[in-house]
Scaffold this motif. Structure first.
Motif, PDB file in Angstrom:
ATOM      1  N   GLU A 234      51.521  43.902 -30.987  1.00  0.00           N
ATOM      2  CA  GLU A 234      50.992  45.220 -31.305  1.00  0.00           C
ATOM      3  C   GLU A 234      52.020  46.028 -32.076  1.00  0.00           C
ATOM      4  O   GLU A 234      53.201  46.070 -31.720  1.00  0.00           O
ATOM      5  CB  GLU A 234      50.619  45.946 -30.011  1.00  0.00           C
ATOM      6  CG  GLU A 234      49.957  47.288 -30.228  1.00  0.00           C
ATOM      7  CD  GLU A 234      49.567  47.929 -28.927  1.00  0.00           C
ATOM      8  OE1 GLU A 234      49.239  49.129 -28.924  1.00  0.00           O
ATOM      9  OE2 GLU A 234      49.592  47.226 -27.898  1.00  0.00           O
TER      10      GLU A 234
ATOM     11  N   HIS B  77      46.886  50.205 -18.799  1.00  0.00           N
ATOM     12  CA  HIS B  77      47.524  48.987 -19.316  1.00  0.00           C
ATOM     13  C   HIS B  77      47.597  47.957 -18.189  1.00  0.00           C
ATOM     14  O   HIS B  77      47.981  48.279 -17.062  1.00  0.00           O
ATOM     15  CB  HIS B  77      48.930  49.309 -19.831  1.00  0.00           C
ATOM     16  CG  HIS B  77      49.605  48.158 -20.512  1.00  0.00           C
ATOM     17  ND1 HIS B  77      48.973  47.372 -21.463  1.00  0.00           N
ATOM     18  CD2 HIS B  77      50.850  47.647 -20.382  1.00  0.00           C
ATOM     19  CE1 HIS B  77      49.809  46.445 -21.887  1.00  0.00           C
ATOM     20  NE2 HIS B  77      50.947  46.585 -21.234  1.00  0.00           N
TER      21      HIS B  77
ATOM     22  N   HIS C  34      34.149  53.322 -23.894  1.00  0.00           N
ATOM     23  CA  HIS C  34      34.786  52.279 -24.698  1.00  0.00           C
ATOM     24  C   HIS C  34      36.109  51.916 -24.050  1.00  0.00           C
ATOM     25  O   HIS C  34      36.863  52.787 -23.603  1.00  0.00           O
ATOM     26  CB  HIS C  34      35.029  52.757 -26.129  1.00  0.00           C
ATOM     27  CG  HIS C  34      35.808  51.786 -26.955  1.00  0.00           C
ATOM     28  ND1 HIS C  34      35.275  50.607 -27.430  1.00  0.00           N
ATOM     29  CD2 HIS C  34      37.104  51.802 -27.370  1.00  0.00           C
ATOM     30  CE1 HIS C  34      36.197  49.948 -28.104  1.00  0.00           C
ATOM     31  NE2 HIS C  34      37.313  50.648 -28.089  1.00  0.00           N
TER      32      HIS C  34
ATOM     33  N   ASP D 184      39.663  49.315 -24.329  1.00  0.00           N
ATOM     34  CA  ASP D 184      40.480  48.328 -25.032  1.00  0.00           C
ATOM     35  C   ASP D 184      41.744  48.093 -24.216  1.00  0.00           C
ATOM     36  O   ASP D 184      41.826  48.480 -23.047  1.00  0.00           O
ATOM     37  CB  ASP D 184      40.790  48.777 -26.464  1.00  0.00           C
ATOM     38  CG  ASP D 184      41.515  50.121 -26.534  1.00  0.00           C
ATOM     39  OD1 ASP D 184      42.285  50.435 -25.597  1.00  0.00           O
ATOM     40  OD2 ASP D 184      41.311  50.865 -27.514  1.00  0.00           O
ATOM     41  N   ALA D 185      42.746  47.468 -24.819  1.00  0.00           N
ATOM     42  CA  ALA D 185      43.929  47.068 -24.069  1.00  0.00           C
ATOM     43  C   ALA D 185      44.759  48.249 -23.597  1.00  0.00           C
ATOM     44  O   ALA D 185      45.573  48.113 -22.681  1.00  0.00           O
ATOM     45  CB  ALA D 185      44.798  46.143 -24.919  1.00  0.00           C
ATOM     46  N   ARG D 186      44.561  49.421 -24.196  1.00  0.00           N
ATOM     47  CA  ARG D 186      45.417  50.561 -23.876  1.00  0.00           C
ATOM     48  C   ARG D 186      44.668  51.812 -23.448  1.00  0.00           C
ATOM     49  O   ARG D 186      45.288  52.752 -22.939  1.00  0.00           O
ATOM     50  CB  ARG D 186      46.279  50.921 -25.106  1.00  0.00           C
ATOM     51  CG  ARG D 186      47.219  49.824 -25.557  1.00  0.00           C
ATOM     52  CD  ARG D 186      48.433  49.737 -24.676  1.00  0.00           C
ATOM     53  NE  ARG D 186      49.360  48.685 -25.089  1.00  0.00           N
ATOM     54  CZ  ARG D 186      50.554  48.485 -24.549  1.00  0.00           C
ATOM     55  NH1 ARG D 186      50.966  49.262 -23.577  1.00  0.00           N
ATOM     56  NH2 ARG D 186      51.331  47.498 -24.963  1.00  0.00           N
ATOM     57  N   LYS D 187      43.372  51.872 -23.643  1.00  0.00           N
ATOM     58  CA  LYS D 187      42.635  53.114 -23.424  1.00  0.00           C
ATOM     59  C   LYS D 187      41.290  52.838 -22.763  1.00  0.00           C
ATOM     60  O   LYS D 187      40.676  51.787 -22.961  1.00  0.00           O
ATOM     61  CB  LYS D 187      42.383  53.846 -24.745  1.00  0.00           C
ATOM     62  CG  LYS D 187      43.628  54.156 -25.582  1.00  0.00           C
ATOM     63  CD  LYS D 187      44.450  55.279 -24.985  1.00  0.00           C
ATOM     64  CE  LYS D 187      45.640  55.607 -25.898  1.00  0.00           C
ATOM     65  NZ  LYS D 187      46.503  56.659 -25.295  1.00  0.00           N
TER      66      LYS D 187
END
Length: 478
Positions: free
Chosen positions: A84, A139, A159, A161-164
């Protein structure tokens, strides 16, 4: 060329190819295992500027074999995972949060393979009717469920994802947010968030570790009142600690037990703490200037308990000094210190539950020097003084780290000076400044006390000694 001659050519080329592949294979295994060190042969080749000549020869051999029968299938190329791209955070980009949190109720079901974390958050928008999306940090979490006002959200309502975790259309007035997550402290090698080491559960949330516990607005300007309920196996984890005052405890079925903690004062999430394990305590008390009796406990593994006498003396001295010099009285009924040998951060000022590495707390007359005793006095005082300069009065964002750390370093220096020799303390502080801070400021790691941007928060913690020099009144020629 007849068939027999062509066959001989192919066999010779294949033999050469196999020899070359055998030379490359050990190197490939080294990379697969990700060993930090290479053999002397590989190192010498790298230093000479010729990288893996055997690999080059293999490619040349493969050209000669282009029309021949393959002796073994070519290895598949494995695509390396893309790292990332680091995100740079700028001071100028600070914005007020769209939502604030009023209270947070946490529940932890501690297990040997996984831990279930349930949070119930009272949310209210900064501006009623705004209708902005609510963005939560997270995370290494497995999301189990999300509820708004007791209604479970569907996948189209948020929604992830990997961080949020983003709630796309939250209510435009106050609401209750409930989130269940699954985490794996036994596999958490980052030592941020909740992790397990040497049989004990422990947390480290400063600066941005709380997002590894549950989805949350992981920023210091989000302050809320916390309750924390912890359930665990009683034989494995007889001691269950968190922030604030102990409200309730009891036994459960199946050999488990629970405790309920309440912190009545608002705090940012980086000050949340949890400890569970096999610990014993040295108990004492301190009577504040207003007459309240505060219970004091220093928790360690059983074998280290005799070495905590000086730490208890230091804590009581710091509490009295803060009252006498700054007029600041401790604000809860209980103050806990935990000292364990594998706490990675050295010392942490979590509200009412300070956590230390053992070397910063333990001392015995048989082995400790005067410098050891002085160091323990200073660090115990420093983390206690954070109760006001950092905890009750905290920073808006991490660019203001120097405010809480600089002022608290100044306070612990004054405390140590009053408890010992002011001149000796000053000489020691300037010596540290010359030894550590000046070389950094002269090298590539130099940075202002408050930079305009950062990528990793860790670098902010390298300038503590410099922060207090301007504020301190120099009456010495050192």
């Amino acid at each position: 060329m007849d068939r027999e001659q062509r066959g001989g050519c192919v066999r010779e080329a294949a033999k050469e190819s196999q020899v070359q592949v055998s030379r490359v294979a050990p190197l490939a295994r080294v990379f697969i295992r990700k060993r930090p060190l290479f053999s002397a042969e590989v190192t010498s080749r790298r230093n000479s500027g010729i990288l893996y000549p055997s690999l080059i020869s293999t490619r040349q051999a493969s050209k000669r074999l282009i029309c021949s029968v393959a002796t073994e299938p070519a290895p598949k190329q494995v695509e390396e995972p893309q790292m990332e791209t680091p995100k740079e955070i700028f001071l100028k980009d600070y914005k007020l949060p769209d939502y604030y949190f009023d209270s947070v109720d946490l529940k932890f079901l501690l297990g040997e393979e996984k831990t279930i974390v349930s949070s119930k958050i009272s949310v209210f928008p900064r501006i009623d009717g705004s209708g902005s999306a609510l963005v939560l940090d997270g995370h290494d979490l497995k999301l189990l469920s999300v509820k708004v006002n007791n209604n479970e959200l569907k996948e189209g309502d948020y929604h992830i994802d990997a961080r949020k975790l983003t709630l796309l259309s939250p209510p435009n007035s106050a609401f209750t947010l409930e989130i269940d997550t699954e985490i794996y402290p036994q596999k958490n090698t980052s030592l941020e968030g909740l992790y397990k080491s040497s049989g004990n559960f422990c947390t480290q949330c400063e600066a941005e570790g709380f997002r590894k516990i549950t989805y949350y607005q992981d920023r210091p300007d989000i302050m809320a009142k916390y309750t924390c309920r912890i359930e665990a196996d009683k034989s494995l984890y007889p001691v269950l600690l968190s922030n604030g005052n102990l409200i309730e405890q009891g036994d459960l079925e199946g050999g488990r037990h629970y405790v309920l903690w309440e912190d009545p004062f608002k705090k940012p999430c980086y000050l949340f703490a949890l400890v569970a394990g096999q610990l014993e305590s040295r108990d004492d008390y301190f009577t504040t200037r207003s007459g309240r009796k505060v219970s004091l406990r220093i928790w360690t593994p059983a074998q280290d308990l005799p070495k905590t006498a000086h730490a208890m003396y230091s804590l009581k001295a710091a509490m009295k000094w803060d009252e006498d010099v700054f007029g600041l009285e401790y604000d809860l009924d209980l103050f806990n210190i935990v000292a364990v040998p594998d706490f990675n951060m050295g010392a942490m000022e979590n509200k009412s539950l300070n956590i230390f590495n053992s070397k910063l707390v333990l001392a015995s007359p048989e082995t400790a020097t005067d410098a050891d005793y002085a160091a323990i006095l200073g660090v115990i005082g420093h983390e206690y003084f954070h109760n006001w300069t950092g905890n009750r009065v905290t920073c808006r964002d991490w660019f203001q780290l120097s405010l809480k750390e600089g002022l608290t370093v100044f306070r612990d220096q004054e405390f140590s000076s009053d408890m010992g020799s002011r001149t000796v303390k000053r000489i020691a502080d300037v010596s540290k400044l010359r030894t550590y801070q000046y070389p950094q400021d002269a090298g590539p790691m130099a940075h202002p006390v408050r930079p305009h941007s950062y990528i990793k928060m860790d670098n902010f913690y390298t300038g503590k000694f410099l922060l207090v020099m301007i504020a301190d009144d120099l009456n010495t020629n050192v």
